[in-house]
Design a protein around this motif. Structure first.
Motif, PDB file in Angstrom:
ATOM      1  N   LYS A   3       3.960   6.535   4.526  1.00 20.92           N
ATOM      2  CA  LYS A   3       2.660   6.091   4.055  1.00 20.92           C
ATOM      3  C   LYS A   3       2.792   4.780   3.310  1.00 20.92           C
ATOM      4  O   LYS A   3       3.627   4.608   2.466  1.00 20.92           O
ATOM      5  N   GLY A   4       1.936   3.835   3.634  1.00 20.13           N
ATOM      6  CA  GLY A   4       1.980   2.532   2.977  1.00 20.13           C
ATOM      7  C   GLY A   4       2.630   1.481   3.840  1.00 20.13           C
ATOM      8  O   GLY A   4       2.425   0.292   3.638  1.00 20.13           O
ATOM      9  N   ALA A   9       2.481  -4.026   6.791  1.00 19.85           N
ATOM     10  CA  ALA A   9       2.852  -4.649   8.059  1.00 19.85           C
ATOM     11  C   ALA A   9       2.137  -5.978   8.262  1.00 19.85           C
ATOM     12  O   ALA A   9       2.717  -6.958   8.751  1.00 19.85           O
ATOM     13  N   PHE A  10       0.860  -6.028   7.887  1.00 10.70           N
ATOM     14  CA  PHE A  10       0.108  -7.265   8.046  1.00 10.70           C
ATOM     15  C   PHE A  10       0.714  -8.398   7.243  1.00 10.70           C
ATOM     16  O   PHE A  10       0.868  -9.521   7.718  1.00 10.70           O
ATOM     17  N   PHE A  11       1.092  -8.068   5.992  1.00  7.25           N
ATOM     18  CA  PHE A  11       1.674  -9.090   5.130  1.00  7.25           C
ATOM     19  C   PHE A  11       3.033  -9.528   5.651  1.00  7.25           C
ATOM     20  O   PHE A  11       3.398 -10.687   5.558  1.00  7.25           O
ATOM     21  N   MET A  12       3.765  -8.582   6.208  1.00  6.81           N
ATOM     22  CA  MET A  12       5.091  -8.903   6.703  1.00  6.81           C
ATOM     23  C   MET A  12       5.023  -9.872   7.874  1.00  6.81           C
ATOM     24  O   MET A  12       5.895 -10.712   8.055  1.00  6.81           O
ATOM     25  N   VAL A 336       5.019  -4.023  -2.656  1.00  4.83           N
ATOM     26  CA  VAL A 336       3.575  -3.765  -2.617  1.00  4.83           C
ATOM     27  C   VAL A 336       3.226  -2.708  -3.660  1.00  4.83           C
ATOM     28  O   VAL A 336       3.906  -1.689  -3.768  1.00  4.83           O
ATOM     29  N   LYS A 337       2.190  -2.966  -4.431  1.00  6.00           N
ATOM     30  CA  LYS A 337       1.595  -1.948  -5.314  1.00  6.00           C
ATOM     31  C   LYS A 337       0.094  -2.160  -5.233  1.00  6.00           C
ATOM     32  O   LYS A 337      -0.394  -3.223  -5.623  1.00  6.00           O
ATOM     33  N   LYS A 350      11.256  -5.867   8.568  1.00 10.01           N
ATOM     34  CA  LYS A 350      10.585  -5.233   9.700  1.00 10.01           C
ATOM     35  C   LYS A 350       9.378  -4.399   9.257  1.00 10.01           C
ATOM     36  O   LYS A 350       8.747  -3.736  10.071  1.00 10.01           O
ATOM     37  N   GLY A 351       9.095  -4.434   7.963  1.00 11.51           N
ATOM     38  CA  GLY A 351       7.978  -3.667   7.446  1.00 11.51           C
ATOM     39  C   GLY A 351       8.294  -2.214   7.198  1.00 11.51           C
ATOM     40  O   GLY A 351       7.389  -1.405   6.957  1.00 11.51           O
TER      41      GLY A 351
END
Length: 377
Positions: A3-4, A9-12, A336-337, A350-351
């Protein structure tokens, strides 16, 4: 994918991970590259199989479970007990510290933009019933309130600037004890004499006049499962066998000039030992060095709140650069938070959520405007 992972992934996809030397010191600097000076850094490793190193299989001792904070066996009797987050003064006059080497996780953060960016520690302790003396205790800042929330921890401190912390402390997830701990005669000024001592936590919980009183066990704000993505118990993550590019890291110089905070790798123990003011940090209770299996370094913007240098880190953010370091090897990551009570997650290029070794963890938030002063060798 945990989860998360989809969130990040988008940011990566937008983030290009690189090792460069920054051109400037601006809080609004471009986060698309790592601004860091790496001494003697050479790429090692040639595979990308995301799995821990094979090792001996260990059975969990009877009557224990794997801690959600360290991934190591601890008593089942405290499985549902929530941790505490203790604010520890890191001024030289406050040394030597007591009990910090027993903490499961230690945060170090700039406490003020003044005094050469002096730091304060926040110690996360699960088994607080065993504390004999921890501290000395000092005031809190808004960032500590936000970070303690992701552990569902009770924050232990002695006040703080009301204009900056009171609004955060009104949140139902921001439970705290302030100024209700033992005073120890140590020949120092009063501000350096307050400690969490044996019985203090039990007394604080039992004497609460709030309705409902604080719970000693986890609340509705708990994050289920382990706080980190731990390797299986008894096995080690070897970053050089997991990722194509990693970097040898035996010494980390952090841009907290007042404390001269440094982490040095001990090849015998395979842990990073904390140094400040030019000396290895050793616990006053038993001489044990403050050491960690895992090190996380987060690049983080901040906002200065007043002329006193008080600040708040933008610790609720997405896709920011950082490092994960263990066993003498470092790997660039992102973090990420997304909410105060949600976990800070750490991801590879790779996310995927990075897998870490079991053991104690050091976490530091390095201001974006001094990220290029962070050094490793």
């Amino acid at each position: 994918m945990k989860k998360g992972n989809k969130i990040v992934a988008f940011f990566m996809c937008m983030l290009t991970v690189a090792l460069t030397v920054a051109c400037g010191k601006d809080n609004s600097a471009d986060d698309s590259a790592f601004s860091i000076s790496i001494e003697e850094a050479e790429s090692v490793g040639s595979t990308s199989e995301a799995a821990p190193e094979e090792g001996e299989s260990y059975e969990i001792p009877e009557g224990t479970y794997l801690s959600e904070i360290t991934g190591e066996p601890i008593s089942e009797d405290i499985k549902d007990q929530r941790p505490i987050a203790v604010m520890v003064d890191n001024e030289k006059k406050a040394l030597p510290h007591f009990g910090t080497a027993e903490a499961d996780v230690v945060y170090e953060m700039m406490n003020s933009t003044k005094n050469d960016r002096i730091t304060r520690l926040m110690c996360i302790v699960k088994d607080w019933g065993k504390i004999e003396q921890l501290g000395s205790i000092r005031s809190t800042r808004p960032t500590n309130i936000l970070l303690a929330a992701e552990w569902d921890a009770v924050l232990c401190h002695d006040g703080g600037p009301p204009v900056h912390i009171n609004a955060y402390l009104k949140n139902p997830w921001a439970q705290h004890f302030s100024g209700t701990f033992s005073r120890v005669k140590n020949g120092k000024p009063k501000e350096f004499t307050e400690y969490v001592c044996s019985g203090d936590m039990e007394s604080n919980f039992s004497s609460m006049k709030k309705d409902p009183a604080y719970s000693t066990t986890y609340t509705e704000y708990r994050n289920e499962g382990s706080h980190f993505n731990f390797a299986p118990y008894g096995k080690e993550v070897d970053l050089t066998k997991v990722y194509d590019k990693t970097y040898p890291v035996t010494e980390i110089g952090l841009p907290f000039w007042h404390n001269t905070s440094t982490l040095k790798y001990n090849a015998e123990t395979k842990k990073y030992e904390y140094y400040e003011y030019g000396l290895r940090h050793e616990d006053a209770e038993d001489g044990e060095p403050l050491s960690f299996k895992n090190v996380f370094i987060q690049k983080c913007d901040f906002n200065q709140l007043d002329d006193n240098g008080y600040l708040i880190y933008n610790c609720i953010d997405s896709g920011k650069p950082g490092w994960y370091i263990t066993n003498g090897v470092g790997k660039p990551i992102t973090w990420v938070k997304d909410e105060a009570t949600h976990l800070t997650r750490f991801y590879d290029d790779k996310g995927e959520e990075i897998q870490i070794n079991t053991g104690k963890t050091y976490i530091t938030l390095v201001p974006s405007d001094t990220w290029d002063s962070l050094t490793m060798k």
